[in-house]
Structure formats: structure tokens, C-alpha cells
Design a protein around this motif. Structure first.
Motif, mmCIF file in Angstrom:
data_model
loop_
_atom_site.group_PDB
_atom_site.id
_atom_site.type_symbol
_atom_site.label_atom_id
_atom_site.label_comp_id
_atom_site.label_asym_id
_atom_site.label_seq_id
_atom_site.Cartn_x
_atom_site.Cartn_y
_atom_site.Cartn_z
ATOM 1 N N MET A 1 0.810 -1.210 0.000
ATOM 2 C CA MET A 1 0.000 0.000 0.000
ATOM 3 C C MET A 1 0.850 1.271 0.000
ATOM 4 S SD MET A 1 -3.179 1.368 0.671
ATOM 5 C CE MET A 1 -4.069 0.166 1.612
ATOM 6 N N PHE A 2 1.759 1.388 0.952
ATOM 7 C CA PHE A 2 2.508 2.628 1.144
ATOM 8 C C PHE A 2 3.359 2.950 -0.073
ATOM 9 C CE2 PHE A 2 6.018 4.986 3.526
ATOM 10 C CZ PHE A 2 5.297 6.174 3.550
ATOM 11 N N GLU A 3 4.139 1.974 -0.524
ATOM 12 C CA GLU A 3 5.023 2.220 -1.655
ATOM 13 C C GLU A 3 4.228 2.430 -2.938
ATOM 14 O OE1 GLU A 3 8.072 -0.743 -1.906
ATOM 15 O OE2 GLU A 3 8.594 -0.557 0.219
ATOM 16 N N GLY A 4 3.092 1.750 -3.074
ATOM 17 C CA GLY A 4 2.255 1.956 -4.244
ATOM 18 C C GLY A 4 1.742 3.380 -4.327
ATOM 19 N N VAL A 5 1.302 3.935 -3.198
ATOM 20 C CA VAL A 5 0.826 5.317 -3.176
ATOM 21 C C VAL A 5 1.977 6.280 -3.476
ATOM 22 C CG1 VAL A 5 -0.114 7.143 -1.703
ATOM 23 C CG2 VAL A 5 -1.095 4.851 -1.636
ATOM 24 N N LEU A 6 3.164 6.006 -2.919
ATOM 25 C CA LEU A 6 4.319 6.861 -3.199
ATOM 26 C C LEU A 6 4.664 6.854 -4.683
ATOM 27 C CD1 LEU A 6 6.746 6.145 -0.203
ATOM 28 C CD2 LEU A 6 5.289 8.139 -0.583
ATOM 29 N N ILE A 7 4.585 5.689 -5.319
ATOM 30 C CA ILE A 7 4.842 5.598 -6.756
ATOM 31 C C ILE A 7 3.825 6.442 -7.522
ATOM 32 C CG2 ILE A 7 4.743 4.021 -8.740
ATOM 33 C CD1 ILE A 7 5.935 1.862 -6.875
ATOM 34 N N GLY A 8 2.554 6.353 -7.127
ATOM 35 C CA GLY A 8 1.516 7.154 -7.775
ATOM 36 C C GLY A 8 1.756 8.645 -7.606
ATOM 37 N N LEU A 9 2.118 9.060 -6.388
ATOM 38 C CA LEU A 9 2.400 10.478 -6.144
ATOM 39 C C LEU A 9 3.598 10.952 -6.956
ATOM 40 C CD1 LEU A 9 1.855 10.687 -2.274
ATOM 41 C CD2 LEU A 9 0.428 11.725 -4.047
ATOM 42 N N ALA A 10 4.649 10.120 -7.035
ATOM 43 C CA ALA A 10 5.837 10.481 -7.812
ATOM 44 C C ALA A 10 5.484 10.653 -9.285
ATOM 45 C CB ALA A 10 6.923 9.419 -7.636
ATOM 46 N N LEU A 11 4.673 9.753 -9.824
ATOM 47 C CA LEU A 11 4.242 9.873 -11.219
ATOM 48 C C LEU A 11 3.423 11.133 -11.437
ATOM 49 C CD1 LEU A 11 3.189 6.250 -12.243
ATOM 50 C CD2 LEU A 11 5.079 7.591 -13.171
ATOM 51 N N SER A 12 2.556 11.451 -10.478
ATOM 52 C CA SER A 12 1.729 12.642 -10.599
ATOM 53 C C SER A 12 2.576 13.911 -10.600
ATOM 54 C CB SER A 12 0.726 12.686 -9.443
ATOM 55 O OG SER A 12 -0.092 13.825 -9.532
ATOM 56 N N VAL A 13 3.563 13.956 -9.705
ATOM 57 C CA VAL A 13 4.458 15.121 -9.655
ATOM 58 C C VAL A 13 5.271 15.225 -10.948
ATOM 59 C CG1 VAL A 13 6.478 16.082 -8.495
ATOM 60 C CG2 VAL A 13 4.592 15.150 -7.146
ATOM 61 N N ALA A 14 5.773 14.085 -11.442
ATOM 62 C CA ALA A 14 6.565 14.088 -12.678
ATOM 63 C C ALA A 14 5.715 14.558 -13.856
ATOM 64 C CB ALA A 14 7.114 12.692 -12.940
ATOM 65 N N LYS A 15 4.465 14.104 -13.932
ATOM 66 C CA LYS A 15 3.583 14.521 -15.025
ATOM 67 C C LYS A 15 3.318 16.021 -14.961
ATOM 68 C CE LYS A 15 -1.160 13.963 -16.670
ATOM 69 N NZ LYS A 15 -1.626 15.283 -16.221
ATOM 70 N N THR A 16 3.058 16.514 -13.749
ATOM 71 C CA THR A 16 2.799 17.945 -13.589
ATOM 72 C C THR A 16 4.020 18.771 -13.974
ATOM 73 O OG1 THR A 16 1.254 17.487 -11.790
ATOM 74 C CG2 THR A 16 2.104 19.728 -11.949
ATOM 75 N N ALA A 17 5.206 18.301 -13.540
ATOM 76 C CA ALA A 17 6.439 19.012 -13.881
ATOM 77 C C ALA A 17 6.668 19.008 -15.387
ATOM 78 C CB ALA A 17 7.618 18.364 -13.162
ATOM 79 N N TRP A 18 6.386 17.886 -16.026
ATOM 80 C CA TRP A 18 6.572 17.784 -17.471
ATOM 81 C C TRP A 18 5.637 18.742 -18.220
ATOM 82 C CZ3 TRP A 18 10.072 15.732 -20.635
ATOM 83 C CH2 TRP A 18 9.750 15.570 -21.985
ATOM 84 N N GLU A 19 4.367 18.782 -17.778
ATOM 85 C CA GLU A 19 3.419 19.675 -18.434
ATOM 86 C C GLU A 19 3.729 21.140 -18.159
ATOM 87 O OE1 GLU A 19 -0.307 18.309 -16.955
ATOM 88 O OE2 GLU A 19 -0.503 16.733 -18.487
#
Length: 488
Positions: free
Chosen positions: A386-404
Motif C-alpha cells: 500500500m505505502f510504496e504503491g501510493v508513493l509511486i503514484g504520487l511520484a508519477l503525478s508530480v513528474a507529469k505535472t512538472a513535465w506539463e
């Protein structure tokens, strides 16, 4: 002054509290059993969520208690650290929530990507469904989420060869069928919540036909409550437990505050004060921790039932806690009659509702990046935890936002004679640096170049350094030094 005058909505709140109690009762027991703890601890959390959290300011109509969304995390924590340590984890998570509320961080939970939250719930739902299918057959589920799914076919084969397992599966499947079909029943019948009706019918069928199915083990309310002792506090010496505490606090907070936002859309009453609600949840979890009970969140199923039943004030959720307390104190033996596969069926149904099937396809058509984050978060929770899965999701979300956010446009004007003009506009960050340099290095070396940076809103250090180095190299090989125009 009459009670009706002093409490003008008492009739509405009293009726709503009975509905919420009937909805909460099977869920409290089912979540506890699925979490690997005594059934009574689920009731304790429901009682605290109703009476303690219910009395506090924050959201007036949402109802708190043990949530299916934390089942997987609680089960893993109990398996790793033991049941005595659960109280310490929940207590520390509650204190962390209180600190976040005091620092006014509640409103910031609304900034978490909806795709991450939906992916988290989807991953939890998949693990719950897989794990409870084993429980419905009376089999022991594997420890990891991925093993639960991979080993399902083998478990099904084993179940088909056992009379007891088939009877257990029949009770679980019947429970799910009743819950699914209950909405098609006449309105009068629907006054009884579907989950309660399903459990009651499964219990009656098991007793009437003498089915060989396991039932809930009862310890009694006082026997189940085990406040954490000195040995349990010793677990805090291990750094491994802090990741679990943080996961409890963050996931419980996010689920509660997202629930509050959803509940606010269901009624016209006072809006949620997010920081106060976070402190109310923290207080409830701190009390649950001291009692050695399950963690709590605000639960959208109970909250929506509360609103739809006509609740007007927080009195309805407080009264629902009182009814849970009276049931646990006066009718504990009734729990021992409930078949475990019936509770597994309720949890399978709850897990299915956590998966946003209807949102995934439209999301893929309009925002493929967000859909990818949702799917990856869900898969990561199943494959890792659970914990690491959510962290992976948050990291992807931040990376997508930074890219856009690093959108940049390079326009080159070459009239065939005179200098080549290159205009950069937008946000120049290291994420787009390879694209920028590829385009600039493709400019002719034997012509003067004018680089106009006046259209840039942002130029980070990496890009500035790279552009200066490029301009220096081009000036050495070109006919004239590169002329650079900076933003005013």
C-alpha cells in the motif's frame, strides 16, 4: 421548552441514526474480521467514530468508523508487528493527524491528484476482493497481494473438491447476490440496508440448513479491548514501524477529507472545515489507539446513507455510535451466529465498489496521463504494498505535472540571408533541455544566430548553463558571436 423546540431536527436525526447503525453494523464486523483482528474491535472503532469524532467540529454529517480502504494496511501491520502493536500504530497516526490539523494542512489534501486517490482505492479494492474470495471459501489467503491473485485458480480447484468449501462459497455468493439485487426490491424492503439483510439471510440459511461454515469468534467487548502495554511501546524503537504509522495517517486523512468533499456535494448544510475535521479524525484515532482498536476514517457509504436518511445535524452520527455501543454491550452473542463467508461477501462487494470502472475509459479518452497514473498506482499497490504503491503514484503525478509545466516552444526564422532568429517561449526547465539543445545544435554553423529568450516565463539554472555553453561553442565555430536577448 420542549425537546422538539430545543432540538428541532431530533426526529430526522433519530431516524437517520438507526439507518446508519444498521449500515455500519455488518461493515464494522466485516472490516475487523478481514483485518485479522477480533470482530469487537471493529465495533469499538465504530463507537468511537460515532460518539467521540461525531461530537467534534469539522464535517457535520459525515460518519466515521473502520473502513474497507484500510483493511489491507491493517492486515499487513498486524502480520508484521503483531496485534499488541496495532494500538501504538493507530495512536501515533492519530497524534500525527492532530499535528497536521494544528498546522492547518487539512486543506492541502485536496491538492492530491484524484487519479492517485482513485488508483489507491482501486488497488485496495483488488487486494480486498482477491483476499476475501479465499475467506469466502474458508481457505487461508497468501500474504502478498500479487500471490492472492496468482494463486486464485489453484484455490478454486481446491474449493471445488471440498463440500465444506463449496457450502462456504455458496453462502458468500448468496450474500453478494442479495446485496446486488436488493436495490430492485420494493421501497419498503429497502428501508433495511442491503448489507444487513444479506447477513441476516445468510445467518438464517446457515442455521436452518446446518451448513458447515465458520462463524465469527466472540470474545466479548471488554475481552477484545487491549490497551497497548509497555512492550508494545517498545516497537517504536524499530524504524520499520514509522513507515506504517505515516501510511496510516496519510491514507486515513486523505480518505476522510475526500469523503468530506463528496458529502458536501450531497447536502446544503454547513460546509466542512477541513483542518478541524482532520483534528477530529486524529482525536478519534488516538482514542482508538489507546483502546487497541482499528484505525478510523470517514466512510462515504455510511455518510451518504446518513444524508439520504434525512440527517440534519451531528446528533445522528453520535446516536449511531450509541446504538453500536448498546448492541456490543447487550447482544454480543449475536455476533457468534454470523457466518464468516457472509462477511467476506460484504467485503468483496465493498472492494468492487472501490474500483472506478466507469471513470477509467472516459479518463483514458480525455486525459491518458491521468488514466496511466491511476492504473500504475493500483498495480503497484497489488504488486508491492500500500505505502510504496501510493508513493509511486504520487511520484508519477508530480513528474507529469512538472513535465506539463515545462512546456516550451522554439520558433526558428531563417530568411535565407542574414542572421537566423531563434525564439524561445514558455518554461525552460531541465526536463525539456534535450529537445531544446537538439533544435539549437541543428542550426547552421556558418550563419549568425540571434537567440531571443524574452518570451520565457521561467529559465532554470540547468537550462541557463546549457544555453550559455551552446552559445559559447557556436560563437567559436560560427562567423559571428551568438546574440542573446534576455527577458526584460
Amino acid at each position: 421548552m420542549t425537546a422538539t423546540t430545543k432540538f428541532p431536527y431530533i426526529k430526522h436525526d433519530f431516524a437517520a441514526s438507526l439507518v446508519v447503525f444498521l449500515v455500519a453494523l455488518p461493515l464494522c464486523v466485516g472490516v475487523a474480521v478481514a483485518s485479522g483482528v477480533p470482530a469487537e474491535l471493529g465495533l469499538v472503532t465504530g463507537i468511537v467514530g460515532g460518539i467521540v469524532t461525531g461530537l467534534m467540529p469539522g464535517s457535520s454529517l459525515q460518519v466515521s468508523g473502520p473502513a474497507a480502504g484500510l483493511t489491507v494496511l491493517v492486515f499487513e501491520a498486524v502480520r508484521e508487528f503483531g496485534l499488541p502493536a496495532l494500538g501504538i500504530i493507530v495512536l501515533a497516526a492519530g497524534l500525527l493527524q492532530l499535528a497536521m490539523g494544528a498546522l492547518k494542512l487539512g486543506r492541502w489534501f485536496r491538492a492530491i491528484s484524484v487519479s492517485v486517490v482513485e488508483g489507491m482505492l482501486a488497488g485496495i479494492g483488488l487486494v480486498i476482493i482477491a483476499g476475501q474470495l479465499y475467506a469466502a471459501a474458508g481457505l487461508k489467503a497468501p500474504a502478498s497481494g500479487i500471490d492472492k491473485i496468482v494463486e486464485l485458480p489453484e484455490a478454486l480447484v481446491r474449493a471445488l473438491g471440498s463440500t465444506e468449501a463449496l457450502a462456504s462459497l455458496g453462502v458468500g455468493a448468496g450474500t453478494i447476490a442479495v446485496m446486488v439485487l436488493w436495490k430492485r426490491m420494493p421501497k419498503r424492503a429497502q428501508a433495511v440496508p442491503g448489507a444487513l439483510a444479506a447477513v441476516a439471510l445468510a445467518t438464517l440459511a446457515s442455521l436452518a440448513f446446518g451448513l458447515p461454515v465458520a462463524t465469527v469468534e466472540v470474545q466479548g467487548l471488554l475481552g477484545a479491548i487491549q490497551p497497548p502495554g509497555a512492550d508494545a511501546f517498545g516497537e517504536l524503537a524499530s524504524s520499520a514501524i514509522f513507515g506504517t504509522i505515516i501510511a496510516f495517517a496519510l491514507i486515513a486523512s486523505a480518505e476522510s477529507l475526500f469523503s468530506a468533499a463528496a458529502v458536501d456535494r450531497l447536502h446544503d448544510g454547513p460546509r466542512t472545515a477541513y483542518d478541524k475535521e482532520l483534528m477530529a479524525q486524529g482525536t478519534g484515532n488516538a482514542v482508538c489507539g489507546l483502546l487497541g482498536a482499528l484505525p478510523m476514517t470517514a466512510v462515504i457509504v455510511r455518510s451518504s446513507a446518513n444524508v439520504q436518511a434525512g440527517a440534519k445535524t451531528k446528533a445522528s452520527r453520535v446516536l449511531h455510535g450509541v446504538w453500536l455501543l448498546l448492541f456490543a454491550a447487550l447482544l454480543p452473542a449475536a455476533l457468534a451466529l454470523i457466518p464468516l463467508p457472509a462477511l467476506a461477501g460484504i467485503l468483496v462487494h465493498a472492494g468492487w465498489k472501490l474500483i472506478p470502472f466507469r471513470q477509467i475509459v472516459p479518463l483514458w479518452r480525455t486525459h491518458r496521463g491521468e488514466a496511466l497514473i491511476l492504473v500504475v498506482t493500483a498495480v503497484a499497490i497489488v504488486a508491492v504494498n500500500m505505502f510504496e504503491g501510493v508513493l509511486i503514484g504520487l511520484a508519477l503525478s508530480v513528474a507529469k505535472t512538472a513535465w506539463e509545466a515545462s512546456h516550451i516552444k522554439l520558433e526558428v526564422i531563417d530568411k535565407g540571408a542574414g542572421p537566423v532568429q531563434a525564439y524561445l517561449s514558455g518554461n525552460a526547465t531541465f526536463l525539456r533541455l534535450p529537445k531544446i539543445l537538439d533544435s539549437l545544435e541543428a542550426l547552421p554553423q556558418d550563419r549568425p544566430v540571434e537567440l531571443d529568450l524574452s518570451g520565457l516565463h521561467h529559465l532554470d539554472h540547468a537550462c541557463r548553463t546549457a544555453l550559455e555553453n551552446w552559445a559559447e561553442r557556436h560563437s567559436e565555430t560560427g562567423t559571428e558571436p551568438v546574440k542573446v536577448t534576455l527577458a526584460s
